[in-house]
Scaffold this motif. Structure first.
Motif, PDB file in Angstrom:
ATOM      1  N   GLY A 124       0.808  -1.204   0.000  1.00  0.00           N
ATOM      2  CA  GLY A 124       0.000   0.000   0.000  1.00  0.00           C
ATOM      3  C   GLY A 124       0.842   1.256   0.000  1.00  0.00           C
ATOM      4  O   GLY A 124       2.023   1.243  -0.372  1.00  0.00           O
ATOM      5  N   PRO A 125       0.248   2.371   0.439  1.00  0.00           N
ATOM      6  CA  PRO A 125       0.950   3.656   0.411  1.00  0.00           C
ATOM      7  C   PRO A 125       2.261   3.671   1.194  1.00  0.00           C
ATOM      8  O   PRO A 125       3.217   4.315   0.751  1.00  0.00           O
ATOM      9  CB  PRO A 125      -0.074   4.611   1.037  1.00  0.00           C
ATOM     10  N   ALA A 126       2.298   2.978   2.330  1.00  0.00           N
ATOM     11  CA  ALA A 126       3.530   2.994   3.132  1.00  0.00           C
ATOM     12  C   ALA A 126       4.675   2.356   2.362  1.00  0.00           C
ATOM     13  O   ALA A 126       5.814   2.849   2.376  1.00  0.00           O
ATOM     14  CB  ALA A 126       3.300   2.258   4.449  1.00  0.00           C
ATOM     15  N   TRP A 127       4.391   1.240   1.687  1.00  0.00           N
ATOM     16  CA  TRP A 127       5.440   0.576   0.906  1.00  0.00           C
ATOM     17  C   TRP A 127       5.892   1.473  -0.239  1.00  0.00           C
ATOM     18  O   TRP A 127       7.086   1.602  -0.512  1.00  0.00           O
ATOM     19  CB  TRP A 127       4.933  -0.765   0.376  1.00  0.00           C
ATOM     20  N   GLN A 128       4.933   2.105  -0.942  1.00  0.00           N
ATOM     21  CA  GLN A 128       5.295   2.967  -2.064  1.00  0.00           C
ATOM     22  C   GLN A 128       6.133   4.148  -1.597  1.00  0.00           C
ATOM     23  O   GLN A 128       7.104   4.541  -2.259  1.00  0.00           O
ATOM     24  CB  GLN A 128       4.026   3.456  -2.778  1.00  0.00           C
ATOM     25  N   ALA A 129       5.778   4.724  -0.452  1.00  0.00           N
ATOM     26  CA  ALA A 129       6.551   5.838   0.083  1.00  0.00           C
ATOM     27  C   ALA A 129       7.963   5.391   0.452  1.00  0.00           C
ATOM     28  O   ALA A 129       8.945   6.103   0.190  1.00  0.00           O
ATOM     29  CB  ALA A 129       5.851   6.436   1.298  1.00  0.00           C
ATOM     30  N   ALA A 130       8.073   4.208   1.065  1.00  0.00           N
ATOM     31  CA  ALA A 130       9.395   3.683   1.423  1.00  0.00           C
ATOM     32  C   ALA A 130      10.202   3.358   0.176  1.00  0.00           C
ATOM     33  O   ALA A 130      11.421   3.573   0.128  1.00  0.00           O
ATOM     34  CB  ALA A 130       9.238   2.439   2.301  1.00  0.00           C
ATOM     35  N   LEU A 131       9.527   2.838  -0.858  1.00  0.00           N
ATOM     36  CA  LEU A 131      10.210   2.527  -2.110  1.00  0.00           C
ATOM     37  C   LEU A 131      10.717   3.807  -2.764  1.00  0.00           C
ATOM     38  O   LEU A 131      11.847   3.867  -3.268  1.00  0.00           O
ATOM     39  CB  LEU A 131       9.241   1.793  -3.043  1.00  0.00           C
ATOM     40  N   ALA A 132       9.900   4.852  -2.742  1.00  0.00           N
ATOM     41  CA  ALA A 132      10.325   6.139  -3.304  1.00  0.00           C
ATOM     42  C   ALA A 132      11.505   6.713  -2.518  1.00  0.00           C
ATOM     43  O   ALA A 132      12.371   7.384  -3.092  1.00  0.00           O
ATOM     44  CB  ALA A 132       9.161   7.121  -3.303  1.00  0.00           C
ATOM     45  N   ALA A 133      11.544   6.448  -1.217  1.00  0.00           N
ATOM     46  CA  ALA A 133      12.625   6.979  -0.384  1.00  0.00           C
ATOM     47  C   ALA A 133      13.974   6.366  -0.724  1.00  0.00           C
ATOM     48  O   ALA A 133      15.016   6.928  -0.372  1.00  0.00           O
ATOM     49  CB  ALA A 133      12.305   6.744   1.092  1.00  0.00           C
ATOM     50  N   THR A 134      13.967   5.209  -1.414  1.00  0.00           N
ATOM     51  CA  THR A 134      15.241   4.580  -1.800  1.00  0.00           C
ATOM     52  C   THR A 134      15.782   5.145  -3.103  1.00  0.00           C
ATOM     53  O   THR A 134      16.901   4.811  -3.506  1.00  0.00           O
ATOM     54  CB  THR A 134      15.061   3.060  -1.963  1.00  0.00           C
ATOM     55  N   ALA A 135      14.990   5.972  -3.812  1.00  0.00           N
ATOM     56  CA  ALA A 135      15.403   6.494  -5.117  1.00  0.00           C
ATOM     57  C   ALA A 135      16.265   7.743  -4.942  1.00  0.00           C
ATOM     58  O   ALA A 135      15.963   8.624  -4.142  1.00  0.00           O
ATOM     59  CB  ALA A 135      14.177   6.825  -5.966  1.00  0.00           C
ATOM     60  N   HIS A 136      17.337   7.822  -5.707  1.00  0.00           N
ATOM     61  CA  HIS A 136      18.220   8.982  -5.720  1.00  0.00           C
ATOM     62  C   HIS A 136      18.583   9.290  -7.171  1.00  0.00           C
ATOM     63  O   HIS A 136      18.755   8.389  -7.988  1.00  0.00           O
ATOM     64  CB  HIS A 136      19.496   8.720  -4.911  1.00  0.00           C
ATOM     65  N   HIS A 137      18.684  10.585  -7.487  1.00  0.00           N
ATOM     66  CA  HIS A 137      18.997  11.023  -8.854  1.00  0.00           C
ATOM     67  C   HIS A 137      18.020  10.387  -9.852  1.00  0.00           C
ATOM     68  O   HIS A 137      18.406   9.927 -10.922  1.00  0.00           O
ATOM     69  CB  HIS A 137      20.440  10.660  -9.219  1.00  0.00           C
ATOM     70  N   HIS A 138      16.758  10.384  -9.470  1.00  0.00           N
ATOM     71  CA  HIS A 138      15.741   9.733 -10.281  1.00  0.00           C
ATOM     72  C   HIS A 138      14.953  10.766 -11.080  1.00  0.00           C
ATOM     73  O   HIS A 138      15.204  11.977 -11.005  1.00  0.00           O
ATOM     74  CB  HIS A 138      14.781   8.940  -9.380  1.00  0.00           C
ATOM     75  N   ILE A 139      13.995  10.271 -11.854  1.00  0.00           N
ATOM     76  CA  ILE A 139      13.086  11.123 -12.626  1.00  0.00           C
ATOM     77  C   ILE A 139      11.717  11.038 -11.967  1.00  0.00           C
ATOM     78  O   ILE A 139      11.186   9.943 -11.771  1.00  0.00           O
ATOM     79  CB  ILE A 139      13.024  10.673 -14.090  1.00  0.00           C
ATOM     80  N   LEU A 140      11.157  12.183 -11.615  1.00  0.00           N
ATOM     81  CA  LEU A 140       9.854  12.243 -10.966  1.00  0.00           C
ATOM     82  C   LEU A 140       8.807  12.681 -11.983  1.00  0.00           C
ATOM     83  O   LEU A 140       8.972  13.713 -12.640  1.00  0.00           O
ATOM     84  CB  LEU A 140       9.899  13.221  -9.795  1.00  0.00           C
ATOM     85  N   ILE A 141       7.755  11.877 -12.127  1.00  0.00           N
ATOM     86  CA  ILE A 141       6.671  12.194 -13.053  1.00  0.00           C
ATOM     87  C   ILE A 141       5.432  12.556 -12.241  1.00  0.00           C
ATOM     88  O   ILE A 141       4.875  11.712 -11.536  1.00  0.00           O
ATOM     89  CB  ILE A 141       6.369  11.011 -13.991  1.00  0.00           C
TER      90      ILE A 141
END
Length: 580
Positions: A124-141
């Motif tokens: 759910g949202p918590a997993w997606q937020a944690a997954l996004a927190a692992t991204a660096h120098h990424h592209i945000l859409i």
């Protein structure tokens, strides 16, 4: 579904990286805070228990710290079997009262993390937020609707880290989630949501919702949070785009509907637009030009025709044969077709070669959203009479009425409404609302009113569109997001990405190359490159001078730009040559 196939390819290719990513998210979501409190409390309690037991205990040997730790654990489990003085009763009363809720809370959290780790449907949202927190120098859409969805697919296939934000869940969002891309549900203008998506760590932010004001507000918020980020912005209103580009630092401002309108408008007039291509401020197209019986093209040589109209012939199809590289001295015959690369402004002379354009019958445009509105304006610019239709009045329809366009409102699924609007006298019909099913139904009803009507259909699913085109005899089918996504991709990657073009079952790449000073291409000519099998040079640019087709004998220099249609092996060869 067709739209899921690219995501499935991405999913297969990213299994290893995704497992490592999942492990990082698991570590991030693990309830370390509760574990630390429990562990510290357990160790401290064991020390006090050892001290107090040694004072009042009656065992022959003193209690060691390890034994005290095990004793505390047993007390928590209500399973202590050593003789204990009554002075230690508070431990038996308080430890289960305090410790058991903590253990229960810890266990529930661990179970939840383990469950979502192994059962992807539970993420759910918590997993997606944690997954996004692992991204660096990424592209945000920001906005994973049709345009954002296609762009995300392309970036994932190229191996980029991508994070998305959308205002609501949808089948497209679910497809991206299934491909391993984190998508947060929330308002793209919300600072908290943007920060959760890692906006401060992103290198590029694409803002591409369907609403101009939302996009502008989100872009301003992004600039405040990350002044170094490259911003690619989607806007519909030209006036706003011009003002904003002059005052606000953005990498690119792109209108999806403006790009798509070129293909829809010219398809209504009989030209099959294969691909649009942006070259700075210039918009170019790749289009099939049929040679019909009685056409002024019959009997003309390919080279002379292209020189006269400043276009480049890319492929020549003789009759029903396979396309081949054009020969300058080849003579055009009825039934032939030329694949032409030209600036969009050069299409009007090509249309003069089409007998359908000479009839001057009006073209009906159904669906006056962003795309339909732009199609009407494009047709008016081409001097074509237009009638516009929509289900109900709207802001853009009113603009067309003010320009003198005849606009009819009503249920366009009713043949009587279409007939009353004049569709029976129209030469072509463009149906381009946001609803794919509605578009198809309008086309079928319009065919009942005017069986000989040329029809152009907008649909999102390209694979389904090809099937519908064949099943119902629709003349042209386009996806606006598919037309626009290459422009967004080029802006994001900061280079002119090769666009895959499928021509009669063959795959070619339309790409823009910059000749480096040290490149082996320096000193050669466009004619020499075009002589290589699988390569056609369509455009040459030097400074502000752009030539289509390029002069055959011009000597290439460092800094020159070329637009080339090439097969995949030849594209790789050209890439190697220009780097030497």
């Amino acid at each position: 579904m067709q739209a899921q196939k690219p995501a499935q390819r991405v999913k297969a290719r990213r299994r290893g990286p995704r497992l490592r990513q999942d492990i990082r998210v698991f570590v991030r979501l693990f309830p370390w805070g509760i574990a630390l409190i429990m562990g510290s409390g357990l160790l401290v309690t064991a020390w006090f228990f050892q001290r107090d037991f040694s004072r009042v205990g009656s065992l022959p040997e003193p209690l060691t710290y390890v034994q005290a730790l095990l004793s505390v654990i047993k007390i928590l489990q209500l399973d202590y079997d050593l003789p204990v003085p009554s002075a230690l009763d508070p431990y038996f009363a308080l430890l289960p009262l305090i410790g058991l809720p903590l253990f229960l809370l810890f266990g529930v959290n661990v179970f939840r993390v383990i469950r979502v780790f192994f059962v992807r449907q539970e993420r759910g949202p918590a997993w997606q937020a944690a997954l996004a927190a692992t991204a660096h120098h990424h592209i945000l859409i920001c906005g994973t609707g049709r345009v954002g969805y296609r762009l995300a697919q392309q970036l994932l296939e190229l191996g980029f880290d991508v994070v998305g934000i959308n205002d609501a869940s949808s089948p497209l969002v679910e497809t991206l989630l299934d491909a391993g891309m984190p998508v947060l549900i929330g308002d793209v203008r919300n600072e908290g949501v943007l920060c959760q998506a890692g906006v401060t760590r992103a290198t590029t932010v694409v803002v591409c919702t369907n609403h101009d004001l939302v996009n502008i507000e989100a872009a301003l918020r992004v600039r405040d949070l990350n002044p170094q980020a490259r911003i690619v912005l989607r806007l519909f209103e030209d006036e706003i785009a011009e003002t904003l580009s002059a005052t606000f630092p953005v990498a690119a401002i792109i209108s999806r509907s403006a790009l798509a309108a070129v293909a829809f408008a010219h398809a209504a007039l009989g030209l099959e637009i294969v691909e649009t291509f942006q070259l700075g401020e210039r918009q170019c197209v790749l289009t099939w030009l049929p040679v019909k019986e009685g056409s002024p093209l019959v009997g003309r040589r390919v080279g002379a025709f292209c020189d006269a109209l400043d276009v480049a012939a890319v492929l020549h199809r003789v009759g029903n044969g396979l396309p081949r590289e054009p020969e300058s001295e080849a003579v055009l015959q009825a039934g032939d077709a030329l694949l032409i690369f030209a600036e969009e402004g050069r299409l009007a002379p090509l249309l003069a070669c089409e007998e359908e354009a000479a009839s001057r019958r009006p073209i009906a445009v159904c669906g006056l959203g962003h795309t339909g509105y732009r199609v009407v304006l494009r047709l008016l610019d081409l001097g074509q009479p237009v009638m516009a239709l929509d289900f109900e009045p709207g802001r853009l329809a009113q603009r067309l009425i003010e320009r003198g366009v005849r606009v009819t409102f009503g249920d366009l699924r009713q043949p009587a409404v279409l007939a009353a609007a004049g569709v029976g006298e129209a030469g072509a019909l463009v149906v381009c609302s946001e609803d794919d099913v509605l578009n198809l139904e309008v086309v079928l009803r319009a065919r009942e009113v005017n069986p000989g009507l040329r029809t152009v259909l907008r649909i999102f699913e390209e694979g389904l569109g090809a099937q519908l085109q064949q099943a119902f005899g629709i003349d042209a089918v386009y996806s606006t997001s598919a037309i626009a996504s290459p422009a967004f991709l080029s802006a994001v990657l900061q280079f002119n990405a090769a666009q895959l073009v499928t021509v009669d079952g063959g795959d070619f790449y339309l790409t823009r190359l910059t000749v480096k000073p040290e490149s082996a291409l320096v000193g050669s000519t466009p004619a020499q490159l075009t002589a290589v099998e699988g390569v056609t040079v369509a455009l040459h640019a030097r400074g502000d001078r752009v030539t289509v087709p390029p002069a055959a004998d011009v000597i290439l220099q460092g800094g020159d730009e070329l637009v080339v249609l090439a097969s995949q092996p030849q594209l790789r060869w050209l890439s190697r040559e220009r780097r030497r």
